[in-house]
Write an enzyme that holds these catalytic residues in place. Sequence first.
Site, PDB file in Angstrom:
ATOM      1  N   LYS A   1      27.469  -4.706  -3.875  1.00  0.00           N
ATOM      2  CA  LYS A   1      28.907  -4.562  -4.160  1.00  0.00           C
ATOM      3  C   LYS A   1      29.620  -3.899  -2.990  1.00  0.00           C
ATOM      4  O   LYS A   1      30.775  -3.496  -3.098  1.00  0.00           O
ATOM      5  CB  LYS A   1      29.108  -3.717  -5.415  1.00  0.00           C
ATOM      6  CG  LYS A   1      28.487  -4.278  -6.666  1.00  0.00           C
ATOM      7  CD  LYS A   1      28.817  -3.361  -7.836  1.00  0.00           C
ATOM      8  CE  LYS A   1      28.011  -3.683  -9.068  1.00  0.00           C
ATOM      9  NZ  LYS A   1      28.156  -2.628 -10.069  1.00  0.00           N
TER      10      LYS A   1
ATOM     11  N   ARG B   1       0.797  -1.236   0.000  1.00  0.00           N
ATOM     12  CA  ARG B   1       0.000   0.000   0.000  1.00  0.00           C
ATOM     13  C   ARG B   1       0.822   1.275   0.000  1.00  0.00           C
ATOM     14  O   ARG B   1       0.529   2.205  -0.745  1.00  0.00           O
ATOM     15  CB  ARG B   1      -0.925   0.041   1.228  1.00  0.00           C
ATOM     16  CG  ARG B   1      -2.180  -0.737   1.059  1.00  0.00           C
ATOM     17  CD  ARG B   1      -2.618  -1.304   2.390  1.00  0.00           C
ATOM     18  NE  ARG B   1      -1.730  -2.387   2.753  1.00  0.00           N
ATOM     19  CZ  ARG B   1      -1.950  -3.661   2.439  1.00  0.00           C
ATOM     20  NH1 ARG B   1      -3.042  -3.992   1.830  1.00  0.00           N
ATOM     21  NH2 ARG B   1      -1.075  -4.603   2.761  1.00  0.00           N
TER      22      ARG B   1
ATOM     23  N   ARG C   1      11.629   3.803   2.659  1.00  0.00           N
ATOM     24  CA  ARG C   1      11.265   2.903   3.761  1.00  0.00           C
ATOM     25  C   ARG C   1      12.494   2.083   4.070  1.00  0.00           C
ATOM     26  O   ARG C   1      13.131   1.537   3.163  1.00  0.00           O
ATOM     27  CB  ARG C   1      10.104   2.006   3.337  1.00  0.00           C
ATOM     28  CG  ARG C   1       9.886   0.844   4.275  1.00  0.00           C
ATOM     29  CD  ARG C   1       8.616   0.104   3.955  1.00  0.00           C
ATOM     30  NE  ARG C   1       7.445   0.850   4.378  1.00  0.00           N
ATOM     31  CZ  ARG C   1       6.242   0.308   4.535  1.00  0.00           C
ATOM     32  NH1 ARG C   1       6.050  -0.962   4.291  1.00  0.00           N
ATOM     33  NH2 ARG C   1       5.231   1.042   4.926  1.00  0.00           N
TER      34      ARG C   1
HETATM   35  C1  NCD Z   1       2.210  -0.977   8.118  1.00  0.00           C
HETATM   36  C2  NCD Z   1       3.715  -0.823   8.206  1.00  0.00           C
HETATM   37  O1  NCD Z   1       4.430  -1.073   7.235  1.00  0.00           O
HETATM   38  O2  NCD Z   1       4.151  -0.395   9.264  1.00  0.00           O
HETATM   39  N1  NCD Z   1       1.757  -1.164   6.814  1.00  0.00           N
HETATM   40  C3  NCD Z   1       1.483  -0.054   6.050  1.00  0.00           C
HETATM   41  O3  NCD Z   1       2.333   0.764   5.776  1.00  0.00           O
HETATM   42  N2  NCD Z   1       0.202   0.110   5.667  1.00  0.00           N
HETATM   43  C4  NCD Z   1       1.638  -1.938   9.076  1.00  0.00           C
HETATM   44  C5  NCD Z   1       2.149  -3.355   9.093  1.00  0.00           C
HETATM   45  O4  NCD Z   1       3.028  -3.746   8.345  1.00  0.00           O
HETATM   46  O5  NCD Z   1       1.608  -4.102   9.907  1.00  0.00           O
END
Ligand code: NCD
Length: 361
Positions: free
Chosen positions: A116, A87, A137
């Site tokens: 590498k 998502r 992320r």
């Molecule tokens: C969440 C996350 O990645 O922290 N997911 C998300 O971004 N919708 C929740 C989860 O992974 O449980």
Amino acid sequence: MDTDKKLSGISWQDFKALPLTEKGAYFDGTPPHTLIAQQFSRKKIRDLCALATRIKRINKRREGANFLKTLLCDKRAMLYFAQPSSRTYLSFNAACQILGLDTMDVRDSSTSSEVKGESPEDSVRTFSSYADMIIMRHPKGGFAERVAWMMAHTKREIPILNAGSGADQHPTQALLDIYTLKRSFEKIGGVDGKNIVFVGDLARGRTVRSLAWLLTLYDDVTLYFVAPESLQIGRDILDLLDAAGTRYVVTDDFAAVMPDADAIYMTRIQDEWDLRGESSSIDTSSFRIGAEHMAVIKDSAVIMHPLPRRQEISTEIDNDPHAVYWRQMRNGMWIRAALILTTFGRQDEVNQYYDDYKPEP
Ligand code: NCD
């Protein structure tokens, strides 16, 4: 905003040692970074939510969608996702498309030069040569902050948006959650005065940690943290709530709080953080919601989930009017579009268009 607070003017050690509530002021410069929930004020949230709704309405018509696509056609975004995501990745990508912003991505570090031996820091520096924004992320808590600090010490500082870091922060999820709460409670007085019940793995769920903070900005809310003892919310979050004067209840009795809930925010067990599979022995059977509970909860109550879910929400209630998790997921796209546009300072063009054409709700 304290304009003296610049990321370029503070050492990493000094910055790292700051309390969360003081870090926010360092992210409001040019360009602004979005890294932690603690950097948002109620006004900022209100503006972002209003902008999200405007973008959504404008996008409904072809001429509106075409207008939106011109707004950031001079920009490119890098999506750097070193942890699994459906998502967040897709909604950020879709938000970029709505605004005409081209995207590039690395979704798996094993396909980048990190194999590498390149450091993640150098990888990010590389991305910044080609992109005008990094949406990232990363499994390492605080890494997005480190990247923003690092960017501020280069000649090409580009904005960093934290799309989830470690087990500690997920600020844009908190924004979409607040947007969902605000829209759900629009006709019943907004978020103020509401009882928000968090259920599940509150110790390691970063969405709850970020959202709990945003809720301190609203008046007279009560937060309920419902979890088995070993998965309860961290002391650090409770300390932040205490300092903000926000009321909360810590309990393992879901059945007792259910009837008072205005929002029930379910979460899954975050067993990817287990060291020895320890969460498999926790009895989570009373931390789930299903059809049998629909008669117990308030008529106006909403059930939310950041998703992905496991057994904590029965699929039987997926089409129940209380279940707003699908809408919540889509709201992520609109609020992220609003955030990206605001990060580039182009929000007034949408507001002008909206005022000129007044698209229907
Ligand atoms: C969440 C996350 O990645 O922290 N997911 C998300 O971004 N919708 C929740 C989860 O992974 O449980």
